[in-house]
Design an enzyme around this catalytic site. Sequence first.
Site, PDB file in Angstrom:
ATOM      1  CB  THR A 130      -0.901  -0.004   1.254  1.00 41.13           C
ATOM      2  OG1 THR A 130      -1.506   1.277   1.401  1.00 41.13           O
ATOM      3  CG2 THR A 130      -0.122  -0.290   2.546  1.00 41.13           C
ATOM      4  CE1 TYR A 155      -3.385  -2.910   5.485  1.00 36.12           C
ATOM      5  CE2 TYR A 155      -3.317  -0.550   5.033  1.00 36.12           C
ATOM      6  CZ  TYR A 155      -3.346  -1.858   4.587  1.00 36.12           C
ATOM      7  OH  TYR A 155      -3.323  -2.128   3.234  1.00 36.12           O
ATOM      8  CE  LYS A 159       0.124  -4.792   2.771  1.00 35.60           C
ATOM      9  NZ  LYS A 159      -0.238  -6.134   2.207  1.00 35.60           N
ATOM     10  CG  HIS A 288      -8.041  10.137   8.933  1.00 35.43           C
ATOM     11  ND1 HIS A 288      -9.349  10.505   8.737  1.00 35.43           N
ATOM     12  CD2 HIS A 288      -7.731   9.343   7.880  1.00 35.43           C
ATOM     13  CE1 HIS A 288      -9.809   9.977   7.621  1.00 35.43           C
ATOM     14  NE2 HIS A 288      -8.834   9.266   7.086  1.00 35.43           N
TER      15      HIS A 288
END
Length: 346
Positions: A130, A155, A159, A288
């Site tokens: 990603t 997350y 990754k 975020h």
Amino acid sequence: MKILVTGGAGFIGSAVVRLAVARGHEVVNLDALTYAGCLENLASVADDPFYTFEQADIRDRAALDRILAAHQPDAVMHLAAESHVDRSIDGPGDFIETNITGTYNMLEAARSYWVAQGKPEGFRFHHISTDEVYGSLGAEGMFTEDTPYDPRSPYSASKASSDHLVRAWHETYGLPVVLTNCSNNYGAFHFPEKLVPVVILNALAGKPIPVYGQGLNVRDWLYVEDHADALLLVLEKGALGRSYNIGGENEARNIDLVKTICSILDQKRPEETPYADQITFVQDRAGHDLRYAIDPSRIRDELGWRPSVTVEEGLERTVQWYLDNEDWWRALQNRDGVGQRLGTKG
Ligand code: NAD
């Protein structure tokens, strides 16, 4: 080619499987069928003699060895992962086990299979990752393949770890790998907890359409079928040990994306009031990331790939697909956590 695809019952994996089979490749789909896996995504290829399903968990090394030995693939495309950032905030453990330890198992199983086969030159291990590994951008700039890693969620950190392992297995053991880092995907068969389907399905149900914060986060939207096409190209033509960023050339703020979906629905399924009236701003996600943007120069210049649809065309097709496939999404709405606000337990 005979391709072992992990995570083939998920959103992107199933698009890869359908496209690979359509192009005449033989595909073995290895998937544990977690809450995010759905064999219905593969109904169109289920009876194809070039398609096989193996239910297995990438945390189970013995199962991986058995499946590789039984099917003898020419390549592995590794997509199986825990993929939802909000779930990683509530429960990071599964992300560490599947995304990091699972990838380690895949690399070790692939390496011993590749060695046992006599290290065939054409073998490829394609790791799908990603753009979130690069962290968050301000108003300017784009992620290139040389952007330093700066993951900020459980997350993206898991990754990023998996990407480092894949590179290390190439440098240390010579495993023939290629890597890709893509932006946010959207399209048919997208699990109903992700932004685009949540907007469509809440709009249709007359429920509030939740937008995190002020909806100012910017993502580069990539149509999933374009992504699957790019992945097969990288598998076949990508340079060994090299990574390629894949983007949609479609940057949009979340609020604008949501409004576009609402106006498509206004045209296709008109109600008395515009769907945009249902937009509700909710508490933002912890940490975020503000903006992701992909510099697509490498895949465009070296492999000649560009996305085929604009975000407006892709969203129009996606909305139509959800209108036409109510049985598919209704079944998934009953699964664990779907329809609830996740990611607030941080
Ligand atoms: P998804 O959650 O829809 O599907 C994941 C699939 O992996 C499911 O079928 C699930 O059953 C399977 N799986 C999960 N854990 C497993 C395990 N331990 N063993 C075997 N199978 C397991 O995910 P997706 O959106 O299709 O993403 C696929 C890949 O692409 C992931 O590696 C993800 O990190 C990456 N990615 C996704 C996006 C996106 O926008 N969706 C963007 C960038 C990168």
